[in-house]
Motif scaffolding. Structure first.
Motif, mmCIF file in Angstrom:
data_model
loop_
_atom_site.group_PDB
_atom_site.id
_atom_site.type_symbol
_atom_site.label_atom_id
_atom_site.label_comp_id
_atom_site.label_asym_id
_atom_site.label_seq_id
_atom_site.Cartn_x
_atom_site.Cartn_y
_atom_site.Cartn_z
ATOM 1 N N PHE A 196 0.860 -1.289 0.002
ATOM 2 C CA PHE A 196 0.024 -0.026 0.149
ATOM 3 C C PHE A 196 0.925 1.046 -0.162
ATOM 4 C CE2 PHE A 196 -4.481 0.957 1.036
ATOM 5 C CZ PHE A 196 -4.565 2.420 0.745
ATOM 6 N N VAL A 198 1.225 5.402 0.112
ATOM 7 C CA VAL A 198 0.695 6.684 0.575
ATOM 8 C C VAL A 198 1.552 7.801 0.261
ATOM 9 C CG1 VAL A 198 -0.565 7.643 2.473
ATOM 10 C CG2 VAL A 198 -0.496 5.380 2.271
ATOM 11 N N SER A 221 -1.901 -0.896 -4.201
ATOM 12 C CA SER A 221 -2.984 0.097 -4.127
ATOM 13 C C SER A 221 -2.177 1.444 -3.551
ATOM 14 C CB SER A 221 -3.916 -0.066 -2.832
ATOM 15 O OG SER A 221 -4.695 -1.301 -3.058
ATOM 16 N N ALA A 223 -2.790 5.677 -2.582
ATOM 17 C CA ALA A 223 -3.344 6.788 -1.963
ATOM 18 C C ALA A 223 -2.657 8.038 -1.995
ATOM 19 C CB ALA A 223 -4.206 6.501 -0.384
ATOM 20 N N GLU A 239 -7.604 9.685 8.226
ATOM 21 C CA GLU A 239 -7.173 9.325 6.865
ATOM 22 C C GLU A 239 -6.672 7.792 6.879
ATOM 23 O OE1 GLU A 239 -6.864 12.261 7.795
ATOM 24 O OE2 GLU A 239 -7.247 13.627 6.319
ATOM 25 N N LEU A 243 -7.708 4.146 5.454
ATOM 26 C CA LEU A 243 -7.360 3.486 4.540
ATOM 27 C C LEU A 243 -6.273 2.110 4.791
ATOM 28 C CD1 LEU A 243 -5.556 6.635 2.885
ATOM 29 C CD2 LEU A 243 -7.212 5.172 1.875
#
Length: 249
Positions: A196, A198, A221, A223, A239, A243
């Motif tokens: 992930f 970010v 993923s 973000a 946030e 997430l």
């Protein structure tokens, strides 16, 4: 809270949360302490989980012994720490900035140690940064401001074994990041751990570079946090919770 002697460096680590829960290794940003990087997210991150916060060579409680530093050596230190206190792995790993570079290297050099991977405010090549970031003569709003640096300096002086070593250490640390060659597309494609990413929309990291990373990591993923600078990514507590709790559960 304890030290483990790894390759001649007493590496500081501290544990939070449920000692019987699934382990997560947390790796801080450059010149920051573990608490400064993860203090805002720790209350929810440690719920039902064993969080192992590490301070890399020269950071926080861990002294700079003069040993040569590199992202790869930091990753090897973390791998040894996982062997000694993390059950040998695989563990979840969350890295922020310098810690995310270290986590990426860990996933490549020691893939059996990594379960899931969170990379916050990270890149995979030097050109992943906005060019202004590597031009110190420019006053770019993405860069840390004086107030932020003052907080980090106070953190260092409060816990470092040798508080006067901050600026000599910074001179040694700067090339570790700025001279990093990064990783090839093939290397990143070889990382099998679910990942992930970010970043902030005002991060050091270019948005198109983050999109490239999204394409390269096989199970990934991304973000993008709005209105967020590089130094603010780990402060977006709610946030990040929304997430990442599902990803890490």
């Amino acid at each position: 809270m304890a030290y483990e002697d790894i390759d001649g460096v007493p590496i500081w680590f501290e544990e939070h949360g449920d000692p019987t829960g699934p382990p997560l290794v947390a790796l801080h940003g450059g010149i920051l302490t573990f608490r400064r990087s993860f203090g805002d997210v720790l209350p929810w991150l440690a719920q039902g989980r064993r969080v192992i916060g590490v301070e890399l060579q020269g950071h926080g409680h861990t002294p700079d012994t003069g040993r040569a530093m590199s992202i790869e050596r930091f990753a090897d230190d973390v791998a040894q720490l996982i062997d000694r206190v993390g059950g040998g792995g695989p563990v979840d790993v969350w890295g922020y900035s310098l810690g995310a570079l270290t986590a990426t290297s860990l996933a490549l050099r020691h893939p059996t140690k990594v379960n899931r991977l969170v990379l916050a405010a990270s890149n995979i090549r030097p050109d992943g940064y906005h060019p202004e970031i590597t031009a110190p003569e420019q006053d770019d709003p993405r860069l840390p401001n004086g107030e932020e640096f003052g907080i980090w300096k106070a953190d260092y002086e409060a816990v470092a074994p040798n508080p006067a070593d901050l600026f000599p250490f910074l001179e040694r640390l700067q090339p570790v990041v700025h001279n990093m060659t990064g990783w090839t597309a093939e290397e990143i494609r070889s990382i099998t751990a679910p990942t992930f990413l970010v970043i902030g929309d005002r991060d050091f990291v270019r948005l198109d570079h983050a999109a490239e990373m999204l394409d390269l990591f096989p199970n990934c993923s991304l973000a993008v946090l709005p209105g967020t600078r590089h130094t603010e990514v780990m402060q977006r507590t709610e946030e990040l919770r929304a997430l990442l709790r599902p990803f890490l559960s």
